[in-house]
Design an enzyme around this catalytic site. Sequence first.
Site, PDB file in Angstrom:
ATOM      1  CG  ASP A 127      -2.021   1.019   1.115  1.00  0.00           C
ATOM      2  OD1 ASP A 127      -2.493   1.266  -0.009  1.00  0.00           O
ATOM      3  OD2 ASP A 127      -2.418   1.577   2.149  1.00  0.00           O
ATOM      4  CG  HIS A 134      -4.397  10.643   2.291  1.00  0.00           C
ATOM      5  ND1 HIS A 134      -5.441  10.508   3.181  1.00  0.00           N
ATOM      6  CD2 HIS A 134      -3.457   9.736   2.682  1.00  0.00           C
ATOM      7  CE1 HIS A 134      -5.142   9.558   4.072  1.00  0.00           C
ATOM      8  NE2 HIS A 134      -3.949   9.079   3.788  1.00  0.00           N
ATOM      9  CD  GLU A 200      -6.183   4.940   4.302  1.00  0.00           C
ATOM     10  OE1 GLU A 200      -5.483   4.186   3.598  1.00  0.00           O
ATOM     11  OE2 GLU A 200      -5.719   5.694   5.172  1.00  0.00           O
ATOM     12  CD  GLU A 202      -5.347   3.007  -0.574  1.00  0.00           C
ATOM     13  OE1 GLU A 202      -4.561   2.358  -1.303  1.00  0.00           O
ATOM     14  OE2 GLU A 202      -5.184   3.159   0.647  1.00  0.00           O
ATOM     15  CG  ASP A 232      -5.637   0.244   3.245  1.00  0.00           C
ATOM     16  OD1 ASP A 232      -5.565  -0.958   3.542  1.00  0.00           O
ATOM     17  OD2 ASP A 232      -4.849   1.106   3.682  1.00  0.00           O
ATOM     18  NE  ARG A 236      -7.983   6.613   9.243  1.00  0.00           N
ATOM     19  CZ  ARG A 236      -7.317   6.484   8.091  1.00  0.00           C
ATOM     20  NH1 ARG A 236      -6.029   6.201   8.090  1.00  0.00           N
ATOM     21  NH2 ARG A 236      -7.943   6.634   6.957  1.00  0.00           N
ATOM     22  CD  GLN A 239      -2.248   4.235  10.467  1.00  0.00           C
ATOM     23  OE1 GLN A 239      -3.406   4.028  10.109  1.00  0.00           O
ATOM     24  NE2 GLN A 239      -1.346   4.795   9.685  1.00  0.00           N
ATOM     25  CE  LYS A 252      -3.359   2.045   6.829  1.00  0.00           C
ATOM     26  NZ  LYS A 252      -4.189   2.848   5.913  1.00  0.00           N
ATOM     27  CB  THR A 256      -7.338  -4.645   1.778  1.00  0.00           C
ATOM     28  OG1 THR A 256      -6.489  -4.321   2.876  1.00  0.00           O
ATOM     29  CG2 THR A 256      -7.111  -3.684   0.634  1.00  0.00           C
ATOM     30  CD  GLU A 362      -7.715  12.670   3.699  1.00  0.00           C
ATOM     31  OE1 GLU A 362      -7.919  11.462   3.420  1.00  0.00           O
ATOM     32  OE2 GLU A 362      -7.271  13.489   2.878  1.00  0.00           O
TER      33      GLU A 362
END
Lengths: 419, 419
Positions: A127, A134, A200, A202, A232, A236, A239, A252, A256, A362
């Site tokens: 990834d 971002h 996420e 992507e 993904d 948070r 992480q 993560k 996915t 975000e």
Amino acid sequence: MPLMKSWVESANTPETDFPLNNLPYGSFRTEDGEAHCGVAIGDMILDVTALEEDGLLMASDEEDEVFFFGDWTEFMGLGPDVWAAFRAKITKLLSAENGDAPELVSYLVPQVGTEMLMPFSVSEYTDFYAGKNHAVNVGTMFRGPENALPPNWLSIPIGYNGRASSVVVSGTDVRRPWGQLKGPNDDLPRFAPCARFDLELEMGAIVGTPSEGMVSVQEADDMIFGYVLLNDWSARDIQAWEYQPLGPFQAKATATSVSPWIVTKAALEGFRTSTPDRERELLPYLQEPGPMLYDIELAVTLAPEGKDATTIARTNYNEMYYSAAQQLCHHTTSGCAMNTGDLLGSGTISGPEKENRGSLLELSWGGKEPLTLDTGETRSFLEDGDTLTLTGHAQGDGFRIGFGSCTGTILPAGENKHA
Amino acid sequence: MPLMKSWVESANTPETDFPLNNLPYGSFRTEDGEAHCGVAIGDMILDVTALEEDGLLMASDEEDEVFFFGDWTEFMGLGPDVWAAFRAKITKLLSAENGDAPELVSYLVPQVGTEMLMPFSVSEYTDFYAGKNHAVNVGTMFRGPENALPPNWLSIPIGYNGRASSVVVSGTDVRRPWGQLKGPNDDLPRFAPCARFDLELEMGAIVGTPSEGMVSVQEADDMIFGYVLLNDWSARDIQAWEYQPLGPFQAKATATSVSPWIVTKAALEGFRTSTPDRERELLPYLQEPGPMLYDIELAVTLAPEGKDATTIARTNYNEMYYSAAQQLCHHTTSGCAMNTGDLLGSGTISGPEKENRGSLLELSWGGKEPLTLDTGETRSFLEDGDTLTLTGHAQGDGFRIGFGSCTGTILPAGENKHA
């Protein structure tokens, strides 16, 4: 190039994701419960495995039983010449110029009600973090606007190895993970369900041709078989506590999700676009000999359990700072061997405006500005029962090269037997 | 347990790595060029694939052709009951109580001169950072003694996903990688061969039984098939520039060497030892129900091209702060599925003293205190032509459970076609 006409009538509308111009590759479960390879055409699937079994469509003159197991991995390893010849054969089979092709009608399966499966075996999953909006957004939240971009960001397509065993096909439910969490005011971590679970948005690039040793950006582009939508899923809070100094790991590894149809590079050829101008010149090995990004409109919706979906973001793959070809080239600099079925996530694709942001982190600015849905509910992060759906397409003149959708529903955290 | 006697006389010495008590599993190339599975006994290899072909030794009553392709992966997936029954069969075949077993002599191949191959297919590779002396040494160099250990280190077995395609068997040459390098006084990076190439002395744990969802530490220990020596070759200068914020990537992707013989958990059973006392109590899910580390003496030698080897470090696997079982348990917390053939690197195993350090980064203290070899040469990092060799064994009463060796020679960086 205009819309190419097929004898499958549903493929001849400007709205379908799957006109004859597209012909993406997927895997599906037959009524007998078997995995078969298929090609999407309009609202139908052409059963490639059955056609091969009956000797009507072979991957190449040299190969048989390529599609026997209902997986595209072996085909992906056969290389660009085979890919091109095979695409030409399917185009001819499905073209309106082929008349009604009554002998092929029995090989069509409706997409509605058909279970889609992983279309290839993921060899390894990497990834990236190659969307500038971002990276600036996340960096601003965590380090302030002065230090938003790490010093290496303008020189390197930053990436980390993900977990291939976490990759699932669209439609697979996603169970909220447990993990170690530590609040900023806590002395010690606790083991608890993730409270800041996120998506996420992507794109995923899939390696077809393997390599040993370093490859150029052009060679890397040639190695890519096709693209999928990719979500993904990210924890948070896990992480934040785990990622120093060696990067994200369990945050993560829950899931996915990828869209079930691999859109080939050939189908996207007319939509190539360049990566943006550079504020720092790239080292020569990373410079692109031509446009290797694509103009693909992307959107993500969130539907609370039993309620209507709200579009929470719209963006475009052309927002990336590094193309998949540049990422793949960089991936090989150390001599790292790449294999058929390697999957490369682009990194979260956020546009310049608030409504273009590809993650709730975000969109809600770290939870400080909860998002209001059309239903009136608010979201800082994902709640149990939420269904997230990614969609995307390249817009042609009267036709679309669509990706279908990439969807997943959040299940509540399981009981913890071990805490 | 004393030395168990075999009719293969070379297995009956206190110095051999491979007495009847050990019986590690490897793959080798036959005179015909085929890959076969084998078991090490003294200075010989028992050809398991040939025995299976001839119906003399089956993996289990239910399975045939398990060893046909000369790879142990399928056997590893059959689970602990099959592992135990098969080990009992081989023990009986090779025991001195079996007499001279003349019918088996033709299935013995000398180890000397036989090419060893990867004994299993690496599904995914995860590397940890779970040796405290190493973490303190590296942290002290980079962040000073006050902040040597990251805040999460005493709570989490820190790990990152590595690159399975980088894993090679002992004896494979390792070519010095190119990469982006930026000196502390440089404004911009350049693309150049790595100048600070290093080894990392580790153990690798191999997953046999797959899992879905979170497993306990005990279940994780039960899933482990066996252990190998592992050298996680590391490009320190590439890593320094690339690793923020998402961790090491190309710095670790050139090669990871493993010893060719998988020493089973059964062989190591008598050498279990506990992880150390904790200065911070572990969360309940990470607490060990019993000793899951092993007392394994380790050493690494460095031989400049054409010269004698110098032992540059001696240490012990019992220096780890987290066991492989704890690492594997933590790996599953997010729901991450684990598969047969997943490889877990322990992290660099450094002991408390300078002579116990498992990397040149630590031995030369970041290049500030170059190491003097017995040949009179000095080393801060690896030079082209250097051969590194890891060895290890558990010391029993009059016998050893040995790992053989894990070796690799540094080749000069290739020509760069792309810079």
